[in-house]
Scaffold this active site. Structure first.
Site, PDB file in Angstrom:
ATOM      1  N   SER A   4      64.515 -79.196 -74.883  1.00 42.20           N
ATOM      2  CA  SER A   4      65.393 -78.254 -74.185  1.00 42.20           C
ATOM      3  C   SER A   4      65.076 -78.244 -72.702  1.00 42.20           C
ATOM      4  O   SER A   4      63.932 -78.484 -72.296  1.00 42.20           O
ATOM      5  CB  SER A   4      65.209 -76.846 -74.756  1.00 42.20           C
ATOM      6  OG  SER A   4      65.989 -75.899 -74.031  1.00 42.20           O
ATOM      7  N   TYR A  31      60.329 -69.837 -77.715  1.00 48.56           N
ATOM      8  CA  TYR A  31      61.130 -71.048 -77.916  1.00 48.56           C
ATOM      9  C   TYR A  31      60.889 -72.040 -76.772  1.00 48.56           C
ATOM     10  O   TYR A  31      60.668 -73.236 -77.012  1.00 48.56           O
ATOM     11  CB  TYR A  31      62.607 -70.660 -77.976  1.00 48.56           C
ATOM     12  CG  TYR A  31      63.570 -71.818 -77.992  1.00 48.56           C
ATOM     13  CD1 TYR A  31      63.950 -72.409 -79.181  1.00 48.56           C
ATOM     14  CD2 TYR A  31      64.126 -72.309 -76.802  1.00 48.56           C
ATOM     15  CE1 TYR A  31      64.853 -73.474 -79.209  1.00 48.56           C
ATOM     16  CE2 TYR A  31      65.019 -73.366 -76.811  1.00 48.56           C
ATOM     17  CZ  TYR A  31      65.376 -73.940 -78.018  1.00 48.56           C
ATOM     18  OH  TYR A  31      66.257 -75.000 -78.024  1.00 48.56           O
ATOM     19  N   LYS A  73      59.216 -75.827 -76.921  1.00 48.58           N
ATOM     20  CA  LYS A  73      59.952 -77.022 -76.507  1.00 48.58           C
ATOM     21  C   LYS A  73      59.204 -77.801 -75.419  1.00 48.58           C
ATOM     22  O   LYS A  73      59.235 -79.036 -75.406  1.00 48.58           O
ATOM     23  CB  LYS A  73      61.356 -76.635 -76.022  1.00 48.58           C
ATOM     24  CG  LYS A  73      62.288 -76.205 -77.146  1.00 48.58           C
ATOM     25  CD  LYS A  73      62.518 -77.320 -78.167  1.00 48.58           C
ATOM     26  CE  LYS A  73      63.589 -76.952 -79.176  1.00 48.58           C
ATOM     27  NZ  LYS A  73      63.832 -78.015 -80.172  1.00 48.58           N
TER      28      LYS A  73
END
Length: 262
Positions: A134, A157, A161
């Site tokens: 991401s 998150y 990533k």
């Protein structure tokens, strides 16, 4: 025809990737967590369904064993499965073994699965590992890897990533000269997927944009031999600075090795 394993193939980008690759005649192994959705995409594509909960290390090992039982070589591994931001204000979640959920699924699972499948990826003359990362990245605090303090789902998150990107660069260096390339990408921004809906964000980019960028890393002949790169869509870009710090990456990898050893 290539043999391709796609994790997270029962929904969103993974499903779109499975449908596109099936239309080209590839031999697909399809991982998913939800049995019914996975069975549906397997029927649609002719792929082999392989159910596993990647939050469970034993299930990751079981998935690798199931792949090895089904094929004697693997051309492409797409580490696409992931846990998103969660609903707004959702609390910190832990796996059964006490690992922060987003770290477990978005980083530790592909870290472990990639290494377990290396014997199969070494069988063809060339093979590819594609990690779906991401553009949303956040610095990792090695002293609070599990985010016991100040937890936020979006930051969890993004940290996971970035960890995946760090591992992409590490594994690419380790596999240099073997014929196995390892690259990662941000496919597109806030595609209309379940991850985005649960987080209550408005979609920005289309699923087709993300599919096009991911397919390129899977199959574009122009990328043969290209390894250790991070792409934003179709463009090569630089990730966050921690990903280029060898000492930091080594410390992070040491923790991942311990967390995935049992």
């Amino acid at each position: 025809m290539a043999r391709i394993l796609i994790t997270g193939a029962s929904d969103g980008l993974g499903r779109a990737l499975a449908v596109a690759l099936a239309a080209q005649g590839h031999d697909l192994l399809l991982h998913g967590r939800h049995t019914e959705r996975l069975a549906a995409v397997a029927r649609e594509t002719g792929g082999v369904a392989m159910q596993a909960d990647l939050a469970d290390r034993a299930a990751v090992r079981g998935l690798a064993a199931a792949v090895a039982d089904h094929v004697d070589g693997l051309d492409v591994l797409v580490n696409n499965a992931g846990v998103g931001f969660g609903a707004p204000g959702a609390p910190r979640e832990l796996t059964a073994d006490g690992t922060e959920l987003r770290l477990a699924v978005n980083y530790l699972a592909p870290y472990l699965l990639s290494r377990l499948l290396l014997p199969l990826l070494r069988k063809p003359a060339t093979a590819r590992i594609v990690n779906v990362a991401s553009i949303g990245q956040a610095d990792i605090d090695l002293d609070d890897l599990m985010m016991a303090h100040g937890y936020d789902g979006i930051r969890a998150y993004r940290r996971a990533k970035l960890a995946m990107i760090c591992d992409t660069f590490d594994l690419a260096e380790q596999l240099a000269g073997t014929g196995i390339t390892v690259n990662c990408l941000h496919p597109a921004t806030l595609m209309p997927t379940t991850l985005v809906k649960v987080a209550e964000f408005a979609p920005v980019d289309s699923l087709e944009q993300g599919l096009r960028a991911t397919l390129r890393l899977v199959e574009d002949p122009a990328l043969a031999g290209v390894t250790g790169r991070y792409f934003d869509g179709l463009r090569e870009e630089r990730a966050r600075a921690q990903a280029y710090d060898p000492a930091f990456r080594a410390a992070l990898a040491a923790r991942a090795a311990v967390l995935t050893e049992s």
